[in-house]
Design a protein around this motif. Structure first.
Motif, PDB file in Angstrom:
ATOM      1  N   GLY A  62       0.790  -1.238   0.008  1.00 33.43           N
ATOM      2  CA  GLY A  62      -0.142   0.063   0.038  1.00 33.43           C
ATOM      3  C   GLY A  62       0.989   1.309  -0.018  1.00 33.43           C
ATOM      4  O   GLY A  62       2.104   1.374  -0.117  1.00 33.43           O
ATOM      5  N   PRO A  90      -2.707  -0.510   7.108  1.00 34.29           N
ATOM      6  CA  PRO A  90      -3.405  -0.467   5.541  1.00 34.29           C
ATOM      7  C   PRO A  90      -4.033   0.739   5.132  1.00 34.29           C
ATOM      8  O   PRO A  90      -4.461   0.981   4.016  1.00 34.29           O
ATOM      9  CB  PRO A  90      -4.030  -1.795   5.735  1.00 34.29           C
ATOM     10  N   GLY A  91      -4.497   1.727   6.073  1.00 36.15           N
ATOM     11  CA  GLY A  91      -5.266   2.928   5.778  1.00 36.15           C
ATOM     12  C   GLY A  91      -4.877   4.254   5.727  1.00 36.15           C
ATOM     13  O   GLY A  91      -3.522   4.094   5.226  1.00 36.15           O
ATOM     14  N   ILE A 116      -8.579  -7.172  -2.147  1.00 36.63           N
ATOM     15  CA  ILE A 116      -7.675  -6.797  -0.868  1.00 36.63           C
ATOM     16  C   ILE A 116      -6.270  -7.385  -0.848  1.00 36.63           C
ATOM     17  O   ILE A 116      -6.082  -8.605  -1.097  1.00 36.63           O
ATOM     18  CB  ILE A 116      -8.726  -7.527   0.264  1.00 36.63           C
ATOM     19  N   ALA A 129      -3.669  -5.333   4.828  1.00 37.88           N
ATOM     20  CA  ALA A 129      -5.209  -5.061   4.471  1.00 37.88           C
ATOM     21  C   ALA A 129      -5.981  -5.925   4.918  1.00 37.88           C
ATOM     22  O   ALA A 129      -7.184  -5.680   5.159  1.00 37.88           O
ATOM     23  CB  ALA A 129      -5.061  -4.743   3.008  1.00 37.88           C
ATOM     24  N   ARG A 130      -5.680  -7.113   4.955  1.00 41.85           N
ATOM     25  CA  ARG A 130      -6.691  -8.160   5.241  1.00 41.85           C
ATOM     26  C   ARG A 130      -6.795  -8.064   6.763  1.00 41.85           C
ATOM     27  O   ARG A 130      -8.064  -8.465   7.322  1.00 41.85           O
ATOM     28  CB  ARG A 130      -6.206  -9.600   5.097  1.00 41.85           C
ATOM     29  N   ASN A 131      -6.068  -7.472   7.468  1.00 41.66           N
ATOM     30  CA  ASN A 131      -6.215  -7.050   8.847  1.00 41.66           C
ATOM     31  C   ASN A 131      -6.823  -8.285   9.989  1.00 41.66           C
ATOM     32  O   ASN A 131      -7.768  -8.245  10.746  1.00 41.66           O
ATOM     33  CB  ASN A 131      -7.433  -5.809   9.216  1.00 41.66           C
ATOM     34  N   VAL A 186     -15.301  -4.045   4.866  1.00 36.95           N
ATOM     35  CA  VAL A 186     -14.420  -3.450   4.164  1.00 36.95           C
ATOM     36  C   VAL A 186     -14.723  -1.891   3.837  1.00 36.95           C
ATOM     37  O   VAL A 186     -15.780  -1.649   3.754  1.00 36.95           O
ATOM     38  CB  VAL A 186     -13.885  -4.376   2.989  1.00 36.95           C
ATOM     39  N   LEU A 231     -10.483   1.634  -0.870  1.00 34.16           N
ATOM     40  CA  LEU A 231      -9.438   2.734  -0.500  1.00 34.16           C
ATOM     41  C   LEU A 231      -9.689   3.813  -1.743  1.00 34.16           C
ATOM     42  O   LEU A 231     -10.564   3.755  -2.481  1.00 34.16           O
ATOM     43  CB  LEU A 231      -8.025   1.690  -1.059  1.00 34.16           C
ATOM     44  N   LYS A 253      -9.763  -2.251   2.338  1.00 39.16           N
ATOM     45  CA  LYS A 253      -9.063  -3.067   3.409  1.00 39.16           C
ATOM     46  C   LYS A 253     -10.123  -3.335   4.662  1.00 39.16           C
ATOM     47  O   LYS A 253     -11.314  -2.885   4.635  1.00 39.16           O
ATOM     48  CB  LYS A 253      -8.069  -1.894   4.104  1.00 39.16           C
TER      49      LYS A 253
END
Length: 877
Positions: A21, A29-30, A93, A98-100, A110, A113, A231
């Protein structure tokens, strides 16, 4: 439990791509301004904190968040997807971060993005997996649904047992066969060229450095070349069992604090993270003799996964045994997918009739229609023990037939609310493995009291019609009955009757028949049912049904060792189709009956239409390959597949490949409560092309059918109307869907396991194969003799060189073989989609691994589209 050292992290999580990312590895991921701080304040978290339930609920209502089931690509485990709510291309994803911490199958929420971070699908790439990660999800009703019957233990009549497929009406219903995907290897997305121009490499997520300069370019790209990316911000339901099988290893850094407290568990399924397990859980001599355990399979359960750790924390649950052996591997598969294979408790067994042998109470005869004098019989695989359904057919006046479908009255033996009911509801389905079955109900019910065994009185629930020879329904009756099956026919018995309409089948070739009936009477009933079934089937397809038959493996097992001796593609014949048609007819009739009676509380089964973008891609692809397909409806897909091809070998192989491709956009069929869907158009079953459908015909092995039996009983006044809220019934439906999906996966993995063992024990195996996807360095084939998909890599072949190009819009790979004799000219071979090739399947050193190797042309005579006449010796098994 306190694990003070757990927050120490080692390396990059497996599956985190080097670019995850805009903020690189280890970042959230954010958004850049992550609120996550390490609990100790020393470093940033790897994962974002989950959103609050309230924020998630609000975001879902406003449409700023999207909910869906997470699918992780089994071959590219950094790639994951959730379905797009609008049926368009899946939402992508990228990477573990990003899968967290969500696992495959979890219901996740989700957040999309920004557009500049969406995945770019490069038009000329051989990227077949932009949509992918399907294991084999098409609904079972799409094909001749079969349950592969396990071999009976202790069967003394023959040392070798052939496992047969039993009709599973849910499969036919899906319009496509329950693909036992040994096909987890390959292509989950078609190779579609969208435009002529473009580079060959696959578009990666845009990095931070590139984002500024490329953002405008990305926005300028056609929408078709972008895949929405997201994400995970919340796990709505952890549907994955959090159990995995795998191997124990020592940590790499012997001087670390972690080394003294933890071992590393490496799951066989790469979609599951590596796990720290306390050394106290491990075998006592593991630290001093780790190599002794290098090939030992263990089960580990994830107990936690913190925001600041690359790896999860787990507990070692069990040592299974040696990797590659059937029973340890099978137990691992069952555990990973949450299948309860424990013995039934004494509380459950106490619910069963205690005075054996059990006989039907006299009062039941006054409550039921007595059909014991009718010619009723079962048709099942020869190895089947749980006989759910029986058939009858007798001529009445003016060429009309009275046809009955008689289903085991399981609900009589399973009191609602009892311990037995609770366990059956939790298991939800029997699970069929190659070598055995994990039953939903205790064996006393499955194989004796409920099973419609011949020459004993049985309680049943029946649907009886008056039908014309053309299959037109003149009248319909539902009710509780008592039958006395006169014989247990196998599919082979019924098939021989169908194929010998005028010849009396010798009694030595048939099973015992009750003295009240003759073999001629049974034979005539089978012929009448067959003729009516042919008419019903013809009408179903005229009315727009779809069927995608895919290759299915059946195994011959050694009676003593249980190892596979051989396998063959299961043949779906007229006797299978006969049973299928009447099961479908009964299921549709019951669906209408219970929905009319309880419009808000009927348990039905729907099949949503295929994913639109994947279907459009398929149509484009076929057009580019010179195979026009009309995908506008189930009916047109079916017509395209049946009309396109001749019956020569090459055409049949090409049809198998296209059938396989058509199955990929298909969605799963789902149980649902009629009261939770407002739009009745959503009730439809796409593959069957009918407005109402349910499951009624297999209550011994599916709990959904038990629920439907209770609803039908209430509709007929046998019991009180259901006192259950639609939302509660929907939760039960969801659970049945989840367990059914797990059961299918387990069945597929069991087949894969046995096939891999067979390649090791009996290989190498040779077969013709057809190319179904071409990449720049590899190509994918469908191995026709065994129905498996494999990827063949150029670097594994003795090639002088290879070259990839597009010829028009068709991907083409030219292989230049290294000649065995230096005096010879090198042989060139052009690989394109629908090329027919010869392959060898060969076991690898690693347990259960095998590879496909392309045979150099010239070593065998190969067929092409022009070779319509095939040498008899080369015909496909």
């Amino acid at each position: 439990m306190s694990h003070p050292d757990y927050r120490l992290t080692l390396g990059t999580p497996r599956g985190v791509s080097s670019v995850v990312g805009p903020h690189g590895v280890g970042a959230s991921p954010g958004d850049k301004k992550s609120k996550n701080k390490s609990i100790r304040g020393k470093k940033k978290s790897i994962f974002e904190s989950y959103m609050s339930k309230e924020d998630v609920s609000e975001g879902l209502k406003r449409g700023t968040l999207i909910q869906g089931v997470l699918r992780i690509n089994p071959k590219k485990f950094h790639e994951a997807f959730i379905p797009s709510p609008d049926g368009d291309r899946d939402i992508f994803i990228d990477g573990v971060v990003a899968r967290n911490r969500a696992l495959n199958g979890d219901l996740v929420v989700v957040k999309l993005l920004p557009e500049e971070q969406w995945k770019v699908i490069k038009p000329e790439s051989g990227d077949k997996e932009t949509e992918g990660a399907y294991e084999s999800d098409p609904p079972e009703e799409l094909c001749g649904s079969h349950v592969l019957q396990p071999s009976p233990k202790g069967c003394n009549d023959s040392p070798d047992v052939i496992i047969e497929a039993q009709f599973d009406d849910s499969d036919a219903e899906n319009g496509h066969g329950s693909t036992q995907n040994v096909l987890v290897d390959g292509v989950k997305k078609l190779s579609v060229c969208v435009h002529e121009k473009g580079k060959e490499d696959v578009g990666a997520t845009v990095t931070k450095d590139e984002s500024t300069s490329v953002a405008q370019d990305i926005r300028a790209l056609p929408e078709k070349l972008l895949q929405r990316s997201a994400k995970v911000v919340y796990i709505m339901e952890k549907k994955h069992s959090r159990a995995a099988m795998g191997f124990l290893k020592l940590l790499a850094d012997k001087n670390s604090e972690l080394f003294r407290k933890y071992a590393l568990f490496s799951p066989s399924d790469h979609r599951v993270p590596r796990i720290y397990v306390p050394l106290k859980d491990c075998p006592q001599d593991f630290v001093t003799r780790p190599k002794d355990y290098a090939s030992t399979l263990f089960i580990c359960r994830i107990v936690d996964w913190k925001e600041d750790s690359s790896f999860a924390l787990g507990q070692l649950a069990k040592s299974l045994g040696q990797a590659g052996e059937i029973e340890p591997e099978t137990e691992g598969i069952l555990t990973e997918y949450g299948v309860d294979f424990s013995d039934f408790s004494s509380e459950v067994l106490d619910c069963l009739p205690q005075g054996l042998p059990w006989t039907i109470p006299p009062e039941e005869f006054s409550k039921r229609r007595d059909l014991r004098k009718d010619c009723v019989f079962t048709i099942d695989p020869s190895t089947a023990r749980d006989l759910d359904d029986a058939l009858s057919c007798k001529p009445v006046a003016d060429g009309i037939f009275e046809v009955g479908v008689h289903i085991a009255d399981v609900s009589y033996f399973v009191p609602e609310g009892s311990e037995l009911d609770k366990v059956a509801a939790e298991r939800a389905t029997s699970v069929y493995l190659v070598q055995k079955v994990v039953p939903m109900l205790p064996r006393l019910l499955c194989e004796e009291l409920c099973s419609l065994n011949p020459m004993t009185d049985k309680l049943t629930f029946s649907v009886i019609w008056m039908l014309t020879p053309e299959g037109k329904i003149l009248s319909e009756w539902f009710g509780r009955t008592i039958i006395h099956s006169c014989t247990k026919l196998s599919y082979d018995h019924a098939q021989s009757m169908i194929e010998s309409p005028t010849r009396t089948v010798p009694e030595t070739e048939l099973p015992p028949i009750a003295p009240e009936h003759t073999s001629d009477e049974v034979h005539q009933a089978v012929l009448n049912l067959h003729r009516i079934a042919q008419e019903l089937r013809k009408q179903r397809f005229l009315d727009g049904a779809l069927r995608l038959d895919q290759l299915k493996l059946a195994f011959t097992l050694d009676h003593e060792t249980g190892l596979p001796q051989g396998c063959h593609i299961y043949e779906y014949r007229d006797s299978n189709k006969l049973v299928e048609e009447f099961m479908l007819l009964a299921n549709m009739a019951v669906a209408h009956k219970i929905h009319r009676a309880f419009p808000e509380r009927a348990l039905l089964r729907r099949h949503p239409p295929p994913q639109t973008r994947m279907l459009t891609d398929l149509e484009e692809f076929c057009d580019q390959m010179g195979v026009p397909m009309d995908v506008s409806s189930a009916s047109t897909i079916n017509k395209s597949l049946t009309k396109l091809f001749g019956d020569d070998k090459y055409s049949l192989a090409r049809k198998e490949v296209l059938t396989n491709m058509c199955s990929r956009p298909m969605q799963m069929a789902l149980y649902f409560c009629s009261g939770v869907l407002q739009d009745e158009a959503q009730f439809r079953h796409y593959a069957l092309n009918v407005p109402r459908y349910t499951h009624f015909t297999s209550p011994i092995r599916r709990f959904a059918d038990v629920t439907v039996h209770r609803l039908l009983a209430a509709a007929l006044g046998y019991r009180e109307p259901p006192d259950v809220a639609p939302s509660v019934l929907q939760k039960r439906a969801d659970h049945c869907n989840d367990r059914r999906t797990a059961s299918k996966r387990v069945q597929e993995l069991s087949t894969s396991l046995f096939f891999a063992v067979m390649v090791k024990e009996s290989g190498p195996l040779e077969s013709e194969a057809m190319v179904l996807g071409v990449l720049s360095q590899a190509f994918d084939v469908l191995v026709l003799r065994y129905g498996v998909q494999k990827r063949i890599y150029c670097n594994a072949l003795p090639l002088r060189s290879h070259h990839f190009q597009k010829v028009g819009k068709k991907p083409e790979l030219t292989l230049v073989w290294e000649p065995e004799d230096t005096a010879q000219e090198p042989v060139q071979q052009v690989i394109t989609i629908f090329s027919l090739v010869e392959v060898v399947l060969r076991a690898e050193d690693a347990a259960l691994k095998y590879s496909a190797i392309l045979k150099q042309p010239g070593t065998e005579g190969l067929l092409g589209p022009q070779d319509e006449a095939c040498d008899e010796d080369n015909k496909q098994d």
